[in-house]
Motif scaffolding. Structure first.
Motif, PDB file in Angstrom:
ATOM      1  N   GLY A   1     -14.494 -19.084  23.895  1.00 62.63           N
ATOM      2  CA  GLY A   1     -15.504 -19.983  23.354  1.00 62.63           C
ATOM      3  C   GLY A   1     -16.453 -19.312  22.385  1.00 62.63           C
ATOM      4  N   MET A   2     -16.015 -18.216  21.773  1.00 61.52           N
ATOM      5  CA  MET A   2     -16.863 -17.450  20.864  1.00 61.52           C
ATOM      6  C   MET A   2     -16.516 -17.763  19.413  1.00 61.52           C
ATOM      7  SD  MET A   2     -16.758 -13.747  22.816  1.00 61.52           S
ATOM      8  CE  MET A   2     -17.978 -12.966  21.761  1.00 61.52           C
TER       9      MET A   2
ATOM     10  N   VAL B   1     -18.879 -12.951  17.627  1.00 65.82           N
ATOM     11  CA  VAL B   1     -18.641 -11.571  17.236  1.00 65.82           C
ATOM     12  C   VAL B   1     -18.805 -11.495  15.717  1.00 65.82           C
ATOM     13  CG1 VAL B   1     -16.126 -11.880  17.022  1.00 65.82           C
ATOM     14  CG2 VAL B   1     -17.084  -9.596  17.387  1.00 65.82           C
ATOM     15  N   TYR B   2     -19.408 -10.419  15.259  1.00 62.65           N
ATOM     16  CA  TYR B   2     -19.790 -10.240  13.850  1.00 62.65           C
ATOM     17  C   TYR B   2     -19.107  -8.969  13.363  1.00 62.65           C
ATOM     18  CZ  TYR B   2     -23.480  -8.813  10.373  1.00 62.65           C
ATOM     19  OH  TYR B   2     -24.200  -8.366   9.283  1.00 62.65           O
ATOM     20  N   LEU B   3     -18.189  -9.112  12.402  1.00 56.34           N
ATOM     21  CA  LEU B   3     -17.295  -8.029  12.014  1.00 56.34           C
ATOM     22  C   LEU B   3     -17.654  -7.464  10.644  1.00 56.34           C
ATOM     23  CD1 LEU B   3     -13.968  -9.810  13.019  1.00 56.34           C
ATOM     24  CD2 LEU B   3     -15.269  -8.183  14.403  1.00 56.34           C
ATOM     25  N   SER B   4     -17.547  -6.151  10.506  1.00 51.78           N
ATOM     26  CA  SER B   4     -17.709  -5.504   9.215  1.00 51.78           C
ATOM     27  C   SER B   4     -16.549  -5.915   8.295  1.00 51.78           C
ATOM     28  CB  SER B   4     -17.744  -3.985   9.409  1.00 51.78           C
ATOM     29  OG  SER B   4     -16.542  -3.531   9.995  1.00 51.78           O
ATOM     30  N   PRO B   5     -16.610  -5.587   6.992  1.00 52.07           N
ATOM     31  CA  PRO B   5     -15.601  -6.080   6.049  1.00 52.07           C
ATOM     32  C   PRO B   5     -14.169  -5.793   6.492  1.00 52.07           C
ATOM     33  CG  PRO B   5     -17.418  -5.122   4.854  1.00 52.07           C
ATOM     34  CD  PRO B   5     -17.674  -4.834   6.302  1.00 52.07           C
ATOM     35  N   LEU B   6     -13.292  -6.774   6.230  1.00 47.56           N
ATOM     36  CA  LEU B   6     -11.913  -6.706   6.719  1.00 47.56           C
ATOM     37  C   LEU B   6     -10.875  -6.617   5.614  1.00 47.56           C
ATOM     38  CD1 LEU B   6     -11.973  -9.454   9.525  1.00 47.56           C
ATOM     39  CD2 LEU B   6     -12.402  -6.993   9.752  1.00 47.56           C
ATOM     40  N   LEU B   7     -11.235  -6.959   4.383  1.00 48.41           N
ATOM     41  CA  LEU B   7     -10.237  -6.945   3.324  1.00 48.41           C
ATOM     42  C   LEU B   7      -9.762  -5.516   3.052  1.00 48.41           C
ATOM     43  CD1 LEU B   7     -11.779  -9.516   0.813  1.00 48.41           C
ATOM     44  CD2 LEU B   7      -9.926  -9.880   2.448  1.00 48.41           C
ATOM     45  N   ALA B   8      -8.577  -5.418   2.450  1.00 49.18           N
ATOM     46  CA  ALA B   8      -7.995  -4.110   2.168  1.00 49.18           C
ATOM     47  C   ALA B   8      -8.977  -3.243   1.396  1.00 49.18           C
ATOM     48  CB  ALA B   8      -6.712  -4.282   1.364  1.00 49.18           C
ATOM     49  N   SER B   9      -9.180  -2.021   1.857  1.00 45.15           N
ATOM     50  CA  SER B   9     -10.148  -1.122   1.238  1.00 45.15           C
ATOM     51  C   SER B   9      -9.491   0.216   0.937  1.00 45.15           C
ATOM     52  CB  SER B   9     -11.357  -0.940   2.163  1.00 45.15           C
ATOM     53  OG  SER B   9     -10.951  -0.460   3.426  1.00 45.15           O
TER      54      SER B   9
ATOM     55  N   LEU C   1     -18.159  -8.530  25.687  1.00 45.24           N
ATOM     56  CA  LEU C   1     -19.231  -9.142  24.909  1.00 45.24           C
ATOM     57  C   LEU C   1     -19.581 -10.518  25.462  1.00 45.24           C
ATOM     58  CD1 LEU C   1     -18.325  -8.199  21.217  1.00 45.24           C
ATOM     59  CD2 LEU C   1     -19.666  -6.924  22.903  1.00 45.24           C
ATOM     60  N   HIS C   2     -18.578 -11.257  25.892  1.00 44.88           N
ATOM     61  CA  HIS C   2     -18.845 -12.572  26.476  1.00 44.88           C
ATOM     62  C   HIS C   2     -19.646 -12.422  27.772  1.00 44.88           C
ATOM     63  CE1 HIS C   2     -17.926 -16.286  28.757  1.00 44.88           C
ATOM     64  NE2 HIS C   2     -18.069 -16.841  27.560  1.00 44.88           N
ATOM     65  N   ASP C   3     -19.281 -11.463  28.583  1.00 41.91           N
ATOM     66  CA  ASP C   3     -20.025 -11.215  29.821  1.00 41.91           C
ATOM     67  C   ASP C   3     -21.467 -10.794  29.525  1.00 41.91           C
ATOM     68  OD1 ASP C   3     -17.769 -11.826  31.268  1.00 41.91           O
ATOM     69  OD2 ASP C   3     -17.221  -9.742  31.675  1.00 41.91           O
ATOM     70  N   LEU C   4     -21.652 -10.118  28.393  1.00 43.22           N
ATOM     71  CA  LEU C   4     -22.995  -9.680  27.991  1.00 43.22           C
ATOM     72  C   LEU C   4     -23.865 -10.861  27.575  1.00 43.22           C
ATOM     73  CD1 LEU C   4     -24.745  -7.095  27.464  1.00 43.22           C
ATOM     74  CD2 LEU C   4     -23.830  -7.099  25.128  1.00 43.22           C
ATOM     75  N   GLY C   5     -23.242 -11.980  27.265  1.00 44.51           N
ATOM     76  CA  GLY C   5     -23.993 -13.156  26.841  1.00 44.51           C
ATOM     77  C   GLY C   5     -23.855 -13.474  25.366  1.00 44.51           C
ATOM     78  N   VAL C   6     -23.027 -12.724  24.670  1.00 43.91           N
ATOM     79  CA  VAL C   6     -22.868 -12.884  23.219  1.00 43.91           C
ATOM     80  C   VAL C   6     -22.132 -14.182  22.908  1.00 43.91           C
ATOM     81  CG1 VAL C   6     -21.772 -11.895  21.172  1.00 43.91           C
ATOM     82  CG2 VAL C   6     -22.910 -10.397  22.834  1.00 43.91           C
ATOM     83  N   ASP C   7     -22.559 -14.836  21.813  1.00 45.69           N
ATOM     84  CA  ASP C   7     -21.953 -16.100  21.410  1.00 45.69           C
ATOM     85  C   ASP C   7     -20.894 -15.914  20.323  1.00 45.69           C
ATOM     86  OD1 ASP C   7     -21.668 -18.900  21.431  1.00 45.69           O
ATOM     87  OD2 ASP C   7     -23.099 -19.152  19.804  1.00 45.69           O
TER      88      ASP C   7
END
Length: 766
Positions: free
Chosen positions: A86-87, A41-49, A33-39
């Motif tokens: 650096g993300m 990372v955006y994650l879907s929900p992480l809490l216990a489900s 993702l860093h090589d792609l140029g992304v600044d």
């Protein structure tokens, strides 16, 4: 807005974290993702489900990261890798509701079922105890299946109530069902009798009262740790419209996080504005998506495609009336329990002055059906409420007396009925429009997208520029998206369908032949189905496309709900639709029609895709790339759009060691993302770049303050006119060159766009 000094992303990349793609897997993807140029990372929900949850929106505990998704160690590993690169890290949170499908997995819900109002967690849930005679009604019992309920180990505190494989607690010292603080009732009772607030009409997602300071603190323990320990930089807030007081919630969240970057999943209707006083950087970008799609849609296609749709449906389609009627059906059907709760609160508030309850319920349902946006926020949103009252009086003059009594009650911003109404209107809108009406109107289905109004067919370039200038001024850090886990069609599916606005005659002839070769009982739905097939069709279509299309067809026809439904499926109707899907793969004649049509639209569709991608990444706002969409994104509605992504292949294509027919899209994505991250000073303003010449209407271009994006629009018409001719961009002073080709340009579009339908310009000396 984001607090001064807090970090704001230049771009994000959405990853769907699940038991099959954990935080550890996500950490390993970050270098790509860093090589792609992304600044960020955006994650879907992480809490216990809920166990096995593929999406994470059914949270069952607020004090730890889901072990199935990698747990605390996984988040620490991902955060450490992001810091190394650096993300930043953005995480989706779900404050509105919790998952209660498996009561034993949610300790709060289990305790409330066990102890009732005496539970320390009783105040966390929005329950109308009086409506259930002191018990929570749980709608899980199948028809004529009450005998399946049984008590296990009666007489002990550890006893349980069982219904098939579902488990519920016994209250301490009790052994009979009549003594419990809940009642298992028929699933059909949810429509009218449910007495706890849900997420939309999902019985297994119970709403949480985060407006209570203690509940807020308890539900944000883990979120607070993320910021205290520097693991996370920003948040995406799911469904703020379900909260009692979204503004207060966002203020509380800002205090908790120190004013971190926060986005809200808020759907805005055309002309609606996000409340400026909210502590947020803006929406998650459906409003931007709608504008991008429409500036690339040919307005000339509106009349012929409307005529085609009306013919297929057997009568002219009145979109506004359809929306009203479907919303009214929702208010009278699957969400009637919410209407009745508002009614109870209105009659309690008015006391002896209350009208007849049936009249109040009728009027409340009508107001919900007439409400013009998802939700109002009093006192600023009075105009939307007044519009709903005016339309309700027009639709139902017989309710005028009841509406007159209701009007001051629902305008009282501090009153319980008004707040409850605000929390409910968004539910009715979502279920009546995007989950129903979107499947009943097939004029041009690329426009039937979350956060968009399909009756708005296109916007011209001048209107687009005005909207972008407003966005740069008011919400420069709001998200821009093209695809999400909730979009009805992936960005490249929509780009392919958009071509039909330029080819209405060819589309009508092809559709007629497809409906002849593979007839379905409802030709209007057939149009929606064949547009989905065409949108997802690629020359080397995946082996699983048949299964994916069957899944789409089932969901689409049941969500439409006019011929078959989830609860009462029409087997004959559904069999005919599925037979049409099978014909895609089994009939040489059907494949020939599809192949011919696909060959006609492939090149302009790719031009649309590249144009949308470049515009999305370069326009005002923070662009998000949904997982995998740096190559062709031909997903349909969820769960299809949450399929696994082959990141190894994408990394290899980016490195030049593998090939893909969407390599140009990857090149455009990487080039634009990298420029945004490395040269943010070039993206601090907005000014239209005009073109001169006969084909000027086929380009949309803008200067962001040193970076100029150039995108082709209406490519079929451009080709029919013989190309760009002498049309030239009126570039600002300086020597400009295209980062995509490395070539200098004087603005002559025939040369600039000879290799690609898009260009990204910077000054040679910058």
């Amino acid at each position: 807005m984001t607090a001064p000094g807090r970090r704001t992303p230049h771009s994000t990349y959405r990853l769907q974290v699940s038991p099959d793609f954990t935080l550890h897997d996500a950490a390993r993807v970050l270098p790509y993702l860093h090589d792609l140029g992304v600044d960020w990372v955006y994650l879907s929900p992480l809490l216990a489900s809920e166990p096995g949850s593929t999406h994470g929106y059914d949270v069952v505990a607020f004090d730890h990261v889901d072990p199935e998704r990698g747990g605390e160690e996984g988040l620490a590993a991902l955060s450490a890798e992001a810091r190394r690169l650096g993300m930043g890290v953005l995480v989706d949170i779900v404050p509105n509701h919790v998952g209660v499908a498996t009561p034993s997995e949610d300790p709060w819900w289990w305790d409330v079922l066990r102890l009732g109002r005496a539970s320390e967690h009783a105040s966390a849930f929005d329950v109308d105890w009086a409506a259930g005679d002191g018990r929570i009604l749980i709608p899980v019992i199948g028809d004529d299946d009450e005998d399946a309920i049984r008590v296990v180990r009666p007489g002990t505190d550890k006893g349980e109530v069982r219904y098939h494989d579902q488990r519920f607690p016994l209250a301490p010292g009790t052994s009979t069902l009549e003594e419990q603080h809940y009642e298992l009732v028929s699933w059909r009772a949810a429509d009218d009798d449910l007495n706890y607030r849900r997420f939309f009409a999902v019985n297994t997602l119970a709403a949480v009262r985060v407006e209570d300071p203690e509940v807020f603190a308890q539900t944000h323990v883990e979120v607070k740790r993320w910021f205290d320990e520097g693991l996370v930089d920003g948040l995406r807030v799911d469904h703020p419209d379900g909260l009692r007081d979204p503004k207060r919630y966002l203020d509380d969240l800002a205090a908790l996080t120190g004013g971190a970057y926060v986005l809200v999943e808020k759907i805005l209707e055309p002309g609606e504005r996000l409340p400026a006083e909210w502590a947020t950087a803006g929406t998650t970008g459906y409003d931007a998506l709608a504008l991008i799609d429409r500036v690339l849609t040919d307005p000339a296609g509106e009349a012929p495609l409307t005529a085609l749709e009306d013919r297929l449906r057997g009568a002219p389609v009145d979109w506004a009336q359809m929306v009203h009627d479907n919303k009214r059906a929702v208010a009278d059907g699957i969400l009637h329990s919410e209407v009745l709760r508002i009614t109870r609160e209105v009659t309690t508030h008015l006391g002896d002055d209350a009208p007849d309850e049936d009249a109040v319920a009728d009027a409340v349902a009508e107001l919900l059906a007439c409400f013009p946006v998802y939700r109002s926020y009093l006192p600023e949103g009075r105009a939307h409420l007044e519009e709903a009252f005016a339309l309700a009086r027009e639709q139902r003059p017989d309710l005028s007396d009841t509406l007159a009594v209701l009007e001051p009650v629902l305008h009282d911003e501090w009153g319980q009925p008004a707040r409850r109404f605000q929390q409910t209107s968004g539910m009715v809108m979502a279920k009546g429009v995007e989950d129903c009406s979107f499947y009943r109107w097939s004029r041009l289905t690329s426009l039937n997208e979350v956060g968009a109004d399909p009756s708005v067919f296109a916007v011209d370039v001048d209107a687009f520029h005005v909207a972008m200038a407003d966005r740069q001024r008011d919400w420069p850090d709001a998200m821009v998206t093209l695809s999400t886990h909730d979009t009805k069609r992936g960005e490249d599916v929509r780009a392919r369908i958009t071509v039909l606005a330029e080819e209405p005659g060819h589309w009508e002839r092809a559709l007629e032949e497809l409906l002849r070769l593979a007839p379905v009982p409802d030709p209007g739905f057939g149009s929606l189905l064949w547009q989905a097939v065409l949108g997802a069709w690629t020359p080397d279509h995946a082996d699983d496309l048949r299964e994916r299309l069957h899944g789409y067809a089932e969901k689409a026809m049941r969500e439409a709900g006019d011929r078959t439904t989830w609860t009462e499926p029409d087997e004959a109707y559904e069999s005919a639709v599925h037979a049409a899907v099978d014909a895609v793969f089994d009939s040489d004649e059907v494949r020939a029609v599809l192949t011919d049509l696909a060959a006609r639209i492939d090149a302009p569709a790719q031009a649309n895709s590249l144009a949308a991608k470049l515009v999305a990444i370069t326009m005002p706002g923070v662009p998000d790339v949904y997982q995998g969409s740096e190559l062709w994104e031909t997903s349909l509605v969820d769960p299809d759009n949450r399929r696994p992504v082959d990141f190894d292949h994408r990394a290899a294509v980016l490195a030049g060691t593998d090939e893909d027919d969407a390599a140009t899209k990857l090149h455009v994505t990487c080039t634009a993302l990298t420029l945004r991250r490395e040269r943010p000073e070039l993206f601090t303003g907005y000014a239209p770049v005009e073109a001169t010449g006969d084909r000027a209407g086929h380009v949309v271009a803008f200067d962001r303050g040193g970076a100029i994006a150039v995108a082709t629009r209406l490519p079929v018409g451009l080709a029919a006119a013989g190309g760009w001719g002498d049309t030239t961009l009126d570039l600002p002073e300086g020597r400009w060159h295209d980062l995509l080709t490395g070539l200098d340009t004087d603005g002559r579009l025939a040369d600039l766009l000879a290799a690609h339908p898009v260009a990204l310009l910077v000054r040679r000396d910058s």
